[in-house]
Scaffold this active site. Sequence first.
Site, PDB file in Angstrom:
ATOM      1  N   ASN A  38       0.828  -1.202   0.000  1.00 60.56           N
ATOM      2  CA  ASN A  38       0.000   0.000   0.000  1.00 60.56           C
ATOM      3  C   ASN A  38       0.861   1.250   0.000  1.00 60.56           C
ATOM      4  O   ASN A  38       1.972   1.269   0.526  1.00 60.56           O
ATOM      5  CB  ASN A  38      -0.962   0.009   1.196  1.00 60.56           C
ATOM      6  N   CYS A  91       5.889   5.488   9.033  1.00 62.37           N
ATOM      7  CA  CYS A  91       5.131   5.332   7.796  1.00 62.37           C
ATOM      8  C   CYS A  91       6.081   5.422   6.610  1.00 62.37           C
ATOM      9  O   CYS A  91       6.771   6.419   6.441  1.00 62.37           O
ATOM     10  CB  CYS A  91       4.043   6.380   7.653  1.00 62.37           C
ATOM     11  N   LYS A 128       5.299   3.227  17.344  1.00 57.92           N
ATOM     12  CA  LYS A 128       5.144   2.222  16.283  1.00 57.92           C
ATOM     13  C   LYS A 128       6.386   2.266  15.405  1.00 57.92           C
ATOM     14  O   LYS A 128       6.667   3.284  14.763  1.00 57.92           O
ATOM     15  CB  LYS A 128       3.880   2.485  15.461  1.00 57.92           C
TER      16      LYS A 128
END
Lengths: 310, 304
Positions: free
Chosen positions: B69, B130, B164
């Site tokens: 993605n 990300c 994260k």
Amino acid sequence: MSTLTLPPLPGLVPCARQLVVPIVEQTRLARDTYRLRLASPELANAVVPGQFFMVRPPGQTDPLLGRPFALYDVWLDASGEPGGIDLVYLVVGKMTGVMRTWQAGESVEIWGPLGNGFPLLTCDKLLIVAGGIGNTPFPAVLREALGLHRYGTEAGLDHGPRHVARPLAPADITLCYGVRSAEFLAGVDHFESLGIDLKLATDDGSRGHKGFVTQPAEEWLKTHTATPAAGRTGPKLAVYCCGPEPMMHAVARLAAKYQAPCWLSLESPMACGFGACFSCVTKVKQPDGDWDYRRTCVEGPIFPAEVLDL
Amino acid sequence: MPNLAVELNRLHLANPILVASGTFGYAREMAAFVPFSKLGGIVPKTITAEPRRGNPPPRTVETASGLLNSIGLDNDGLETFLAKHLEYLVGLGTKVIANIAGHDREEFLQMSGRLGGIEGLSGIELNISCPNVSGGVDFGVDPARTEAIVRGVREVCGLPIVAKLTPNVTDIVAIAQAAQSGGADAVTLTNTFQGMAIDWKHRKPILGNVIGGLSGPAIKPIVLRMVYQVARRVPGLPIIAVGGIGSLNDVMEFLVAGASAVQIGTANFYNPTLAGKLVDELDAALASEGLASVREIVGTLKTP
């Protein structure tokens, strides 16, 4: 706390569900084109024309994700009750290649119904323009428009049973259906049996008009938007379209040119089908004149052509 | 009945089954499929300070047992999140952990300061990993910057903090140690693996953003290895594992490897009812193992 109203997500479906359902049969409709008949009265009673389902083989990771398929139509069992749904697919890749091998009696994983569906019909004359496998949403649309079946009858649905107050006569519906070559034409016998005005087009001229399906579509628009005789108003028109993107863009431009309301059924690559992944975005015009990416699955897949930034 | 509750330092969860940011929308999208109050927690889609349109489509492509993605943090920004989604989320009867991404340390601190004052939130997950946003991946590949961001957030925000982490690093242990030094209550292991897909006949990348992040069953063994390494080498740092979990067996493997909790990610897309079912399945599995609590199985891997 919040005074801000939510943007509408007309394709967010509270009654969607994930099920494992049996295959009743697979039928070849045309070259590389198959109809998958699934048994599920509950999906058949919940779905409305233009909605779609995500389908995958259960318990496998390759292929992994579901693939979206429009409702082809609801099928009725021997007692005349909805027995399940038909989906039609063109074999193009890994998943549809696997689907081709599915046999009656096996089960598939499915979730839906998803998306907003076509708006409830209120026009006098309907033009449907379908390109290739983009014909799949239209058997259900036609059946509803002709008053032959009521969709969305499941109790407790937000939208309630769909009811077309004034069904159309077959002569008031024109379907312009174009494919590469005659061998890809699917469901023509069915369309003919409905008595609608059917205009076929093929790229190679092997059947019907030789060339793009947009040509018969434009003739229809020209005829139906001609200045009505004095003292009379013209018919209320609607154009529904599904097919390859360039074709839908061309139809949207034609509809704008002739000032006919037009709805496009978009097919964008999707991972989930219900708004969680933000994959299937398309450019939608914003009130401030700018555009934003919006999710096809939960804001569509049916969009009024004028809101799309094509 | 086994006790499913887990404590990740200051973050206390009724059970260890969470759903991963970016795979659950703002929960509203999942309402037809998941009984939210069953979950240990929900991590909504990443919030940025300002609205972001995200990357041009195609944004996802399937690869062998995986999903690439490049969504690009498509979201309406922090203030719109608070106005539109917060009230709904905090009313779902489960913990809500807001996931945020900043362009720089200052922006992370501003956002976490704002969220720290919001009633109903149970924690903050820092997306310093990300792969689809320029700058975003940089924090998580550098131990010093990871520590500085976590430490800064800890100073301005009283909520439990989860970092994260990106797997796109040489030594995940060093990054996890840095997060711990900065004051993280837990780490989420891991975000997606950078990857790409090519349409060779057209000589073109398939994703609009060329490069994307790989998730799904394909990455599970690699994440399992990272969870194991961090669990062994960074004591006292609870791990939330995420990477290809698609069944209860996957959950159990991560718990045994040393994770205190898990997040269901890509599986929400292809099996949307899974997360809601896993809690009962976990309960049954622990009972059949004769365990009184989920904590008894965490980190029980027997190695030679």
